[in-house]
Design an enzyme around this catalytic site. Structure first.
Site, PDB file in Angstrom:
ATOM      1  N   ASP A 157      -2.047   1.968  -4.845  1.00 22.48           N
ATOM      2  CA  ASP A 157      -3.320   2.354  -4.248  1.00 22.48           C
ATOM      3  C   ASP A 157      -4.374   1.288  -4.540  1.00 22.48           C
ATOM      4  O   ASP A 157      -4.270   0.531  -5.525  1.00 22.48           O
ATOM      5  CB  ASP A 157      -3.787   3.697  -4.806  1.00 22.48           C
ATOM      6  CG  ASP A 157      -2.865   4.844  -4.395  1.00 22.48           C
ATOM      7  OD1 ASP A 157      -2.261   4.731  -3.305  1.00 22.48           O
ATOM      8  OD2 ASP A 157      -2.766   5.817  -5.154  1.00 22.48           O
ATOM      9  N   HIS A 194       0.808  -1.215   0.000  1.00 20.52           N
ATOM     10  CA  HIS A 194       0.000   0.000   0.000  1.00 20.52           C
ATOM     11  C   HIS A 194       0.842   1.267   0.000  1.00 20.52           C
ATOM     12  O   HIS A 194       0.319   2.372  -0.220  1.00 20.52           O
ATOM     13  CB  HIS A 194      -0.941  -0.005   1.211  1.00 20.52           C
ATOM     14  CG  HIS A 194      -2.302   0.539   0.912  1.00 20.52           C
ATOM     15  ND1 HIS A 194      -2.520   1.533  -0.018  1.00 20.52           N
ATOM     16  CD2 HIS A 194      -3.527   0.233   1.417  1.00 20.52           C
ATOM     17  CE1 HIS A 194      -3.812   1.824  -0.072  1.00 20.52           C
ATOM     18  NE2 HIS A 194      -4.449   1.045   0.784  1.00 20.52           N
TER      19      HIS A 194
END
Length: 456
Positions: free
Chosen positions: A432, A428
């Site tokens: 995204d 992450h």
């Protein structure tokens, strides 16, 4: 006494140390030139260390699981000693076995000696050629074209032993057979070397990873402590580092693979001499076609330097289960290979990983990894990222279920379809959630319209 110190040589560029995963000698053993001394693990690859001299082992560097620095002492050998080996050592077993056999001129030529041992084994088992093929098929390790050695006239006169009811007799030298018998090992349970013949190293690996056999249902078993060494230790370290450093998130989508499976069946029906296709080459082709639009997926993150490298070529890691643990061979430039070239490379790398011939170069440099458990894939998986990559793809098990299907006229009907969940875990810090979902949706569209896979 002339002492020879064998220092651990440089066994790979940039390697500073290696782990001892198996000893094949101990102090007091007599060794010959080129005899295997130890197995050393570095960067997921195991390297066999062989003695450059003959003599008696005086000292070894440590125990299994210890780390030895490059250039440090591994073994000290007395090159002048002709003393007999200590009672009970493997060297004594080999010497006793050799003494019980007629002397051969090939004793000074290891390659010829090996050929004569195989010849004697062929004489003991006339079906050894078929047995070798069967072993190779079962372990996917022996190279094509393996055949039995010519039988010596004196070996042909030896009466063959009674055939075992449950299969062909495994190929092994008398010394290996005696050691296995002393240890209570059934040779049929041992994975042989690449040529289909069981050696001492194969017994050592069996002892290192064997669970000790099976117990009857309901029977209590003694507690067992297993030292975490070699490949299993590397896997533990890498997985722990990945989970500590990477904030994972996983996205799962259901994909209809009915048409893809039909295409695969059609291609296999007319494949001729080309390799049989599994789902994996088709899935890799789809991934490679979609990735140019999502460069953040095919990337590596150097978190210490704070640099993300988005790669133009797809060097695809392929998680492969082996007898010693999980390895990740790398398909170089997967985007430049067609489905049949991918199928051949997948088979080659998987065989090399399982039979131990895989190289360090073939286990490094991946930019994205695919991990699949095949029919054991379950409903969904949350795979752990192969650091420093930023994503890993996990296809799950294909199941047949009823599904509403809308035809060209807009009429819905229920059909039996083949469905598969596809998982992707991402870093992450780099990827995204929207990017991961968009990538999987583009992949889904391509897989559900498989004719596009064959379009350049």
């Amino acid at each position: 006494m002339a002492k020879f110190t064998f220092n651990l040589p440089d066994i790979g560029e940039g390697i500073a140390e290696a782990e001892i995963v198996a000893w094949h000698v101990k102090p007091g053993d007599r060794v010959e030139e080129d005899q295997q001394l130890a197995d050393m693990m570095t960067d997921k690859a195991t390297v066999e260390m062989e003695s450059p001299v003959a003599g008696t082992v005086l000292e070894v560097a440590g125990e299994v699981g210890d780390i030895v620095a490059i250039g440090s002492m591994l073994v000290v050998i007395d090159t002048d000693s002709d003393a007999p080996p200590e009672p009970g050592t493997r060297a004594q077993v080999d010497a006793a076995t050799a003494a019980s056999e007629p002397p051969r001129a090939a004793d000074t030529a290891p390659a010829a000696a090996d050929a004569q041992v195989e010849a004697r084994l062929d004489a003991e088992n006339p079906d050894a050629g078929d047995a070798d093929a069967a072993i190779a098929a079962g372990n996917k390790a022996a190279p094509a074209g393996t055949s039995a050695s010519p039988v010596r006239p004196d070996a042909q006169a030896a009466p063959p032993p009674a055939e075992k009811a449950d299969g062909a007799r495994p190929l092994a030298s008398p010394a290996v057979r005696k050691r296995a018998a002393d240890l209570g090992i059934d040779l049929r349970e041992v994975r042989p070397a690449a040529d289909g013949r069981i050696r001492h190293a194969d017994l050592d690996q069996f002892l290192a990873y064997s669970s000790g056999g099976f117990a009857p249902a309901g029977a209590a078993r003694a507690d067992e402590q297993v030292k975490v060494i070699g490949l299993r230790k590397r896997i533990a370290q890498n997985m722990a580092a990945a989970k500590r450093a990477i904030p994972h998130f996983t996205y799962v989508e259901e994909i209809d693979v009915t048409e893809l499976e039909q295409l695969r069946a059609q291609l296999n029906a007319g494949r001729g001499e080309r390799p049989k296709l599994t789902l994996l080459p088709l899935l890799i082709t789809a991934v490679c076609k979609v990735l140019p639009a999502f460069p953040m997926i095919n990337a590596r993150y150097d978190d210490e330097a704070g640099i993300v490298t988005r790669h133009g070529s797809v060097h695809l890691g392929m998680a492969t289960q082996t007898g010693g643990g999980l390895m990740v061979p790398v398909i170089r430039d997967a985007q430049a290979r067609n489905i049949y070239q991918l199928a051949r490379e997948i088979a080659r790398l998987a065989d090399a990983a399982r039979n131990g011939s895989i190289t360090s170069e073939e286990l490094s440099g991946s930019t994205l990894t695919i991990t699949s458990l095949g029919p054991l894939g379950g409903v969904a998986t949350t795979p752990v990222i192969n650091r420093p990559e930023v994503a890993i793809i996990g296809p799950n098990r294909i199941v047949e279920r009823p599904m509403f299907v809308r035809d060209a006229a807009g009429i819905e009907r229920v059909e039996k379809r083949k469905l598969m969940n596809l998982s992707i875990s991402c870093d992450h810090r780099v990827v995204d959630g929207h990017d991961a979902a968009s990538f999987v949706q583009a992949l889904k569209k391509l897989i559900e319209t498989p004719a596009l896979l064959l379009v350049p």
